[in-house]
Design a protein around this motif. Structure first.
Motif, PDB file in Angstrom:
ATOM      1  N   SER A   1     -28.936  57.945 -19.666  1.00  0.00           N
ATOM      2  CA  SER A   1     -29.744  57.687 -18.771  1.00  0.00           C
ATOM      3  C   SER A   1     -30.392  56.223 -18.913  1.00  0.00           C
ATOM      4  N   LEU A   2     -30.565  55.416 -17.852  1.00  0.00           N
ATOM      5  CA  LEU A   2     -30.981  54.100 -17.940  1.00  0.00           C
ATOM      6  C   LEU A   2     -32.253  53.905 -17.184  1.00  0.00           C
ATOM      7  N   ALA A   3     -33.543  53.677 -17.734  1.00  0.00           N
ATOM      8  CA  ALA A   3     -34.682  53.320 -16.827  1.00  0.00           C
ATOM      9  C   ALA A   3     -34.933  51.839 -17.153  1.00  0.00           C
ATOM     10  N   ALA A   4     -35.057  51.175 -15.981  1.00  0.00           N
ATOM     11  CA  ALA A   4     -36.109  49.912 -16.025  1.00  0.00           C
ATOM     12  C   ALA A   4     -37.698  49.904 -16.311  1.00  0.00           C
ATOM     13  N   ALA A   5     -37.816  48.920 -16.756  1.00  0.00           N
ATOM     14  CA  ALA A   5     -39.481  48.574 -17.017  1.00  0.00           C
ATOM     15  C   ALA A   5     -40.164  48.493 -15.761  1.00  0.00           C
ATOM     16  N   SER A   6     -39.341  47.687 -14.882  1.00  0.00           N
ATOM     17  CA  SER A   6     -39.972  47.423 -13.604  1.00  0.00           C
ATOM     18  C   SER A   6     -38.881  47.082 -12.827  1.00  0.00           C
ATOM     19  N   SER A   7     -39.192  47.227 -11.440  1.00  0.00           N
ATOM     20  CA  SER A   7     -38.134  46.740 -10.409  1.00  0.00           C
ATOM     21  C   SER A   7     -36.775  47.768 -10.593  1.00  0.00           C
ATOM     22  N   THR A   8     -35.722  46.955 -10.692  1.00  0.00           N
ATOM     23  CA  THR A   8     -34.436  47.400 -11.033  1.00  0.00           C
ATOM     24  C   THR A   8     -33.676  46.328 -11.993  1.00  0.00           C
ATOM     25  N   ALA A   9     -32.899  46.803 -12.734  1.00  0.00           N
ATOM     26  CA  ALA A   9     -32.151  46.042 -13.682  1.00  0.00           C
ATOM     27  C   ALA A   9     -30.492  46.448 -13.617  1.00  0.00           C
ATOM     28  N   GLU A  10     -29.671  45.449 -13.365  1.00  0.00           N
ATOM     29  CA  GLU A  10     -28.202  45.770 -13.634  1.00  0.00           C
ATOM     30  C   GLU A  10     -27.702  46.088 -15.013  1.00  0.00           C
ATOM     31  N   CYS A  11     -27.026  47.018 -15.413  1.00  0.00           N
ATOM     32  CA  CYS A  11     -26.405  47.194 -16.432  1.00  0.00           C
ATOM     33  C   CYS A  11     -24.860  47.263 -16.623  1.00  0.00           C
ATOM     34  N   GLU A  12     -24.121  47.081 -17.533  1.00  0.00           N
ATOM     35  CA  GLU A  12     -22.715  47.331 -17.674  1.00  0.00           C
ATOM     36  C   GLU A  12     -22.521  48.427 -18.805  1.00  0.00           C
ATOM     37  N   VAL A  13     -21.844  49.329 -18.324  1.00  0.00           N
ATOM     38  CA  VAL A  13     -21.563  50.475 -19.601  1.00  0.00           C
ATOM     39  C   VAL A  13     -20.275  50.695 -20.024  1.00  0.00           C
ATOM     40  N   VAL A  14     -19.743  51.038 -21.017  1.00  0.00           N
ATOM     41  CA  VAL A  14     -18.543  51.142 -21.627  1.00  0.00           C
ATOM     42  C   VAL A  14     -18.896  52.362 -22.305  1.00  0.00           C
ATOM     43  N   VAL A  15     -17.952  53.354 -22.040  1.00  0.00           N
ATOM     44  CA  VAL A  15     -17.917  54.748 -23.065  1.00  0.00           C
ATOM     45  C   VAL A  15     -16.729  55.077 -23.407  1.00  0.00           C
ATOM     46  N   VAL A  16     -16.404  54.942 -24.658  1.00  0.00           N
ATOM     47  CA  VAL A  16     -14.846  55.515 -25.040  1.00  0.00           C
ATOM     48  C   VAL A  16     -15.114  56.866 -25.627  1.00  0.00           C
ATOM     49  N   ALA A  17     -14.126  57.684 -25.543  1.00  0.00           N
ATOM     50  CA  ALA A  17     -14.549  59.108 -25.979  1.00  0.00           C
ATOM     51  C   ALA A  17     -12.977  59.725 -26.518  1.00  0.00           C
ATOM     52  N   ALA A  18     -12.889  60.524 -27.598  1.00  0.00           N
ATOM     53  CA  ALA A  18     -11.674  61.026 -27.988  1.00  0.00           C
ATOM     54  C   ALA A  18     -11.358  62.178 -27.233  1.00  0.00           C
TER      55      ALA A  18
END
Lengths: 126, 131
Positions: free
Chosen positions: A109-126
């Motif tokens: 989950s990603l929650a912004a403290a106010s308004s909106t915030a762009e995030c970039e996510v990388v997930v690596v899994a076996a």
């Protein structure tokens, strides 16, 4: 087919803004593995929070998760559940968070403290 | 005097071990202005837990803590998010934990603790930036 993953981390500390000469410079040993999954996506965190489900990764232990808060002003809180324990971590504006070895039981989950915030996510899994 | 810091992470995903063919490459940078304290050292995590404290520092903001497990066994890292609450995370052999943590801390929270499994010791590389 085997996949390959490599992560490199470097840090520089200097007294001038072109980082030369460096007071201290560190290149951590590269981390390498042979994962099955590599997910790279953008996401917009909202004040109500968004959840990236990664349904195909449910129950798998991740190799690494990287969250980059691309906002220059807004703080983001990352949340995940691992080993049945809910955890959170503040990610300040412009900062990144790297976490290994978590089980994405309920996604990320990603929650912004106010308004909106762009995030970039990388997930690596076996 | 102004200090400058820069942290970079790059990761590559490919189909050959030399990464001659990279399917995806991602680079993250963070430029840190005016950090006041920079610490880089090796720390041997024991099964009783090894603490790295920064009690000598004034009340400051903890910008980043990077922990690299250089050993062959898991390490559990604890970092404090208040005087009584800590987060913990297992770091597998060779893996990285990067904590971006911004808090005006009390003495009690300005530390990390690394714990190895019973009977084990694990060498870790720790890198901390405060501003």
């Amino acid at each position: 087919m085997t996949n390959y993953f490599k992560m490199s981390i470097s840090a520089i500390f200097a007294t001038n803004d072109n980082y030369s000469p460096a007071v201290d410079k560190t290149n951590l040993d590269d981390y390498t593995s042979s994962p099955n999954y590599f997910v790279h996506q953008n996401a917009t965190a909202t004040t109500g929070g968004i959840t990236l489900g990664f349904a195909e990764l449910t129950g798998k232990t991740t190799d690494h998760v990287i969250v980059k808060n691309k906002s220059s002003t807004i703080t983001v809180t990352a949340g995940w559940t691992s080993a049945s324990v809910a955890k959170t971590q503040t990610v300040g504006p412009g900062k990144f968070f790297v976490i290994p070895d978590i089980t994405l039981a309920n996604g990320l989950s990603l929650a912004a403290a106010s308004s909106t915030a762009e995030c970039e996510v990388v997930v690596v899994a076996a | 005097m102004t200090n400058y810091g820069k942290l970079s992470i790059s990761c590559a995903f490919g189909t050959d071990s030399t990464f001659a063919t990279v399917l995806q490459r991602v680079v993250f940078d963070d430029h840190l202005c005016t950090p006041t304290y920079f610490n880089h050292e090796l720390l041997l995590a024991s099964d009783a837990g090894t603490e790295l404290a920064f009690a000598e520092l004034p009340t400051i903001t903890f910008q980043y803590c990077i922990i690299k497990n250089l050993g062959s066994y898991d390490v559990t890292a604890n970092w404090w998010i208040s005087a009584i609450t800590s987060n913990n995370q297992v770091i597998g052999a060779g893996k990285n934990l990067v904590i971006p943590y911004a808090i005006i801390g009390t003495v009690l929270v300005r530390k990390i603790k690394l714990t190895a499994a019973t009977g084990k010791t694990v060498l870790c590389e720790v890198f901390v930036v405060f501003s």
